[in-house]
Design a protein around this motif. Structure first.
Motif, PDB file in Angstrom:
ATOM      1  N   HIS A 184       0.825  -1.207   0.000  1.00 38.99           N
ATOM      2  CA  HIS A 184       0.000   0.000   0.000  1.00 38.99           C
ATOM      3  C   HIS A 184       0.863   1.262   0.000  1.00 38.99           C
ATOM      4  N   GLN A 185       1.914   1.272   0.812  1.00 38.32           N
ATOM      5  CA  GLN A 185       2.779   2.459   0.869  1.00 38.32           C
ATOM      6  C   GLN A 185       3.559   2.660  -0.428  1.00 38.32           C
ATOM      7  N   LEU A 186       4.021   1.557  -1.018  1.00 43.32           N
ATOM      8  CA  LEU A 186       4.738   1.676  -2.299  1.00 43.32           C
ATOM      9  C   LEU A 186       3.838   2.255  -3.375  1.00 43.32           C
ATOM     10  N   LYS A 187       2.597   1.839  -3.369  1.00 46.14           N
ATOM     11  CA  LYS A 187       1.667   2.333  -4.384  1.00 46.14           C
ATOM     12  C   LYS A 187       1.252   3.769  -4.116  1.00 46.14           C
ATOM     13  N   SER A 188       0.944   4.084  -2.848  1.00 50.10           N
ATOM     14  CA  SER A 188       0.451   5.429  -2.519  1.00 50.10           C
ATOM     15  C   SER A 188       1.535   6.492  -2.665  1.00 50.10           C
ATOM     16  N   GLU A 189       2.788   6.161  -2.398  1.00 55.96           N
ATOM     17  CA  GLU A 189       3.877   7.133  -2.492  1.00 55.96           C
ATOM     18  C   GLU A 189       4.557   7.120  -3.857  1.00 55.96           C
ATOM     19  N   GLY A 190       4.128   6.226  -4.741  1.00 57.39           N
ATOM     20  CA  GLY A 190       4.674   6.191  -6.094  1.00 57.39           C
ATOM     21  C   GLY A 190       6.145   5.846  -6.155  1.00 57.39           C
ATOM     22  N   VAL A 191       6.603   5.026  -5.245  1.00 56.35           N
ATOM     23  CA  VAL A 191       8.029   4.674  -5.221  1.00 56.35           C
ATOM     24  C   VAL A 191       8.392   3.827  -6.429  1.00 56.35           C
ATOM     25  N   VAL A 192       7.548   2.853  -6.742  1.00 52.47           N
ATOM     26  CA  VAL A 192       7.820   1.975  -7.867  1.00 52.47           C
ATOM     27  C   VAL A 192       6.494   1.388  -8.350  1.00 52.47           C
ATOM     28  N   GLU A 193       6.423   1.150  -9.629  1.00 58.08           N
ATOM     29  CA  GLU A 193       5.246   0.526 -10.196  1.00 58.08           C
ATOM     30  C   GLU A 193       5.512  -0.962 -10.355  1.00 58.08           C
ATOM     31  N   LEU A 194       4.669  -1.775  -9.800  1.00 53.49           N
ATOM     32  CA  LEU A 194       4.833  -3.224  -9.826  1.00 53.49           C
ATOM     33  C   LEU A 194       3.677  -3.856 -10.578  1.00 53.49           C
ATOM     34  N   ASP A 195       4.036  -4.735 -11.508  1.00 59.01           N
ATOM     35  CA  ASP A 195       2.978  -5.507 -12.167  1.00 59.01           C
ATOM     36  C   ASP A 195       2.610  -6.685 -11.262  1.00 59.01           C
ATOM     37  N   GLU A 196       1.649  -7.495 -11.697  1.00 59.75           N
ATOM     38  CA  GLU A 196       1.150  -8.574 -10.868  1.00 59.75           C
ATOM     39  C   GLU A 196       2.221  -9.621 -10.573  1.00 59.75           C
ATOM     40  N   ASP A 197       3.045  -9.926 -11.577  1.00 54.58           N
ATOM     41  CA  ASP A 197       4.088 -10.928 -11.357  1.00 54.58           C
ATOM     42  C   ASP A 197       5.108 -10.463 -10.333  1.00 54.58           C
ATOM     43  N   ARG A 198       5.506  -9.195 -10.453  1.00 52.91           N
ATOM     44  CA  ARG A 198       6.498  -8.669  -9.507  1.00 52.91           C
ATOM     45  C   ARG A 198       5.894  -8.514  -8.098  1.00 52.91           C
ATOM     46  N   LYS A 199       4.593  -8.185  -8.049  1.00 50.00           N
ATOM     47  CA  LYS A 199       3.930  -8.139  -6.747  1.00 50.00           C
ATOM     48  C   LYS A 199       3.938  -9.516  -6.091  1.00 50.00           C
ATOM     49  N   ALA A 200       3.621 -10.539  -6.885  1.00 55.14           N
ATOM     50  CA  ALA A 200       3.604 -11.898  -6.346  1.00 55.14           C
ATOM     51  C   ALA A 200       4.977 -12.312  -5.855  1.00 55.14           C
ATOM     52  N   ALA A 201       6.011 -11.962  -6.615  1.00 61.59           N
ATOM     53  CA  ALA A 201       7.368 -12.301  -6.209  1.00 61.59           C
ATOM     54  C   ALA A 201       7.764 -11.565  -4.935  1.00 61.59           C
ATOM     55  N   MET A 202       7.359 -10.284  -4.862  1.00 65.02           N
ATOM     56  CA  MET A 202       7.683  -9.498  -3.666  1.00 65.02           C
ATOM     57  C   MET A 202       6.973 -10.049  -2.434  1.00 65.02           C
ATOM     58  N   VAL A 203       5.686 -10.395  -2.604  1.00 65.24           N
ATOM     59  CA  VAL A 203       4.931 -10.953  -1.489  1.00 65.24           C
ATOM     60  C   VAL A 203       5.573 -12.251  -1.021  1.00 65.24           C
ATOM     61  N   SER A 204       5.976 -13.112  -1.981  1.00 64.67           N
ATOM     62  CA  SER A 204       6.598 -14.372  -1.625  1.00 64.67           C
ATOM     63  C   SER A 204       7.894 -14.156  -0.854  1.00 64.67           C
ATOM     64  N   ASN A 205       8.724 -13.222  -1.363  1.00 67.56           N
ATOM     65  CA  ASN A 205      10.003 -12.963  -0.682  1.00 67.56           C
ATOM     66  C   ASN A 205       9.803 -12.396   0.720  1.00 67.56           C
ATOM     67  N   LEU A 206       8.863 -11.449   0.840  1.00 64.84           N
ATOM     68  CA  LEU A 206       8.617 -10.861   2.162  1.00 64.84           C
ATOM     69  C   LEU A 206       8.094 -11.899   3.154  1.00 64.84           C
ATOM     70  N   LEU A 207       7.201 -12.759   2.699  1.00 64.05           N
ATOM     71  CA  LEU A 207       6.673 -13.787   3.601  1.00 64.05           C
ATOM     72  C   LEU A 207       7.759 -14.756   4.023  1.00 64.05           C
ATOM     73  N   VAL A 208       8.660 -15.096   3.103  1.00 63.56           N
ATOM     74  CA  VAL A 208       9.770 -15.980   3.456  1.00 63.56           C
ATOM     75  C   VAL A 208      10.651 -15.334   4.516  1.00 63.56           C
ATOM     76  N   VAL A 209      10.944 -14.053   4.323  1.00 67.13           N
ATOM     77  CA  VAL A 209      11.809 -13.346   5.276  1.00 67.13           C
ATOM     78  C   VAL A 209      11.133 -13.216   6.644  1.00 67.13           C
ATOM     79  N   LEU A 210       9.849 -12.830   6.642  1.00 61.37           N
ATOM     80  CA  LEU A 210       9.164 -12.559   7.910  1.00 61.37           C
ATOM     81  C   LEU A 210       8.788 -13.825   8.675  1.00 61.37           C
ATOM     82  N   CYS A 211       8.541 -14.911   7.964  1.00 59.85           N
ATOM     83  CA  CYS A 211       8.076 -16.139   8.617  1.00 59.85           C
ATOM     84  C   CYS A 211       9.168 -17.162   8.859  1.00 59.85           C
ATOM     85  N   ALA A 212      10.385 -16.891   8.363  1.00 60.16           N
ATOM     86  CA  ALA A 212      11.458 -17.869   8.498  1.00 60.16           C
ATOM     87  C   ALA A 212      11.942 -17.958   9.937  1.00 60.16           C
TER      88      ALA A 212
END
Length: 310
Positions: free
Chosen positions: A268-296
């Motif tokens: 939400h913050q990345l989208k609202s502040e316009g830091v970077v535009e992510l397509d669906e594939d990159r969003k999915a990859a980012m979500v996967s990486n973040l979940l791996v980092v946070l849940c490991a």
């Protein structure tokens, strides 16, 4: 219906004389009468002197028997040739009819530690459970006449007989209450009352059951409280692993819940502040990486993508 036929406790209404006044009568006045009658009447009327001496000798002997001392929170159950005459709760030094049988009872609070016993809980798991019981005698009639106290004699009621009755009934009540509840929650979000989490509610139920059982013997439970609770040794190790697994699952749920919330906030913050535009594939990859980092369980090793070919 007379008091004697009620089979209930009531206050002794018979003659109770101050013990110090009776000491004067028994040990001073009666001996003085015996001595005077022997001196004055022995010569003119020896038969009368001997008769008076014999009568007052019997009075002296009987007078020596009726004394008793009663402290606070003690009582005497008065029995006259097998007939209940009431309960004396007066405090002090007294004299009563020497033919009155006086059974002594303590009305003071007593403490009893019920050793842990093995009982099956509601779902069949063997547990060790013990308690501390605080009790006292409330109805002296029931405590004396409704409990078999053989061997107590005429001077009082056997404490061992009372304590044995209380211990057996406490054991039965503890088994009954334990069989109605599980040791611990069987489901993660169950709101069912358990022995481990019940606390004061379990203690109140236990106290109620004990009062129902001990009331027939004139006893009152002041407090009943569990002081020992554990699984039986044969299943303790298995249940410990079960508790550990449950704790791990609960912790994982919290971790995943927090990780999802953080990923959502990051997108939400990345989208609202316009830091970077992510397509669906990159969003999915980012979500996967973040979940791996946070849940490991172990810290993740960072990998820097420079965009070049190796």
């Amino acid at each position: 219906m007379s008091k004697e036929d009620n089979n209930r406790e009531y206050e002794y209404q018979g003659l109770v004389i101050n013990g110090f006044a009776m000491i004067f009568f028994t040990f001073i006045l009666v001996p003085a009468i015996i001595i005077v009658s022997s001196i004055v009447l022995m010569d003119p009327v020896p038969g009368l002197a001997i008769t008076l001496d014999a009568v007052f000798g019997v009075v002296f002997i009987l007078g020596c028997v009726g004394y008793f001392v009663q402290e606070p929170n003690q009582a005497r159950v008065m029995i006259f040739f097998g007939k209940y005459k009431g309960t004396c709760r007066k405090t002090g030094y007294f004299w009563v009819n020497p033919f009155m049988n006086r059974k002594k009872l303590s009305l003071r609070i007593r403490n009893m530690d019920i050793e842990p016993i093995k009982v099956n809980d509601k779902i069949g798991n063997p547990v060790l459970i013990g308690m501390v019981l605080v009790w006292k005698i409330k109805d002296t009639y029931k405590a004396v006449f409704d409990i078999d106290t053989q061997g107590a004699g005429n001077i009082g009621v056997s404490n061992s007989a009372l304590e044995k009755f209380v211990r057996i009934q406490s054991d039965a009540a503890l088994r009954e209450v334990t069989g109605k509840f599980a040791y611990d929650e069987t489901e993660a979000h169950s709101q069912e009352l358990t022995l481990r989490s019940g606390g004061e509610e379990i203690n109140e139920i236990l106290e109620q059951k004990l009062n129902e059982r001990l009331a027939i013997a004139g006893m009152e439970v002041v407090e009943a409280r569990l002081n020992y609770l554990a699984y039986a040794p044969e299943i303790a190790a298995v249940m410990l692993r079960r508790q550990q697994a449950s704790a791990i699952i609960t912790a994982r749920e919290k971790i995943v819940e927090g990780a999802v919330s953080m990923v959502k906030m990051a997108l939400h913050q990345l989208k609202s502040e316009g830091v970077v535009e992510l397509d669906e594939d990159r969003k999915a990859a980012m979500v996967s990486n973040l979940l791996v980092v946070l849940c490991a369980d172990e810290p993740s090793q960072p990998v820097i993508n420079t965009g070049g070919n190796i």
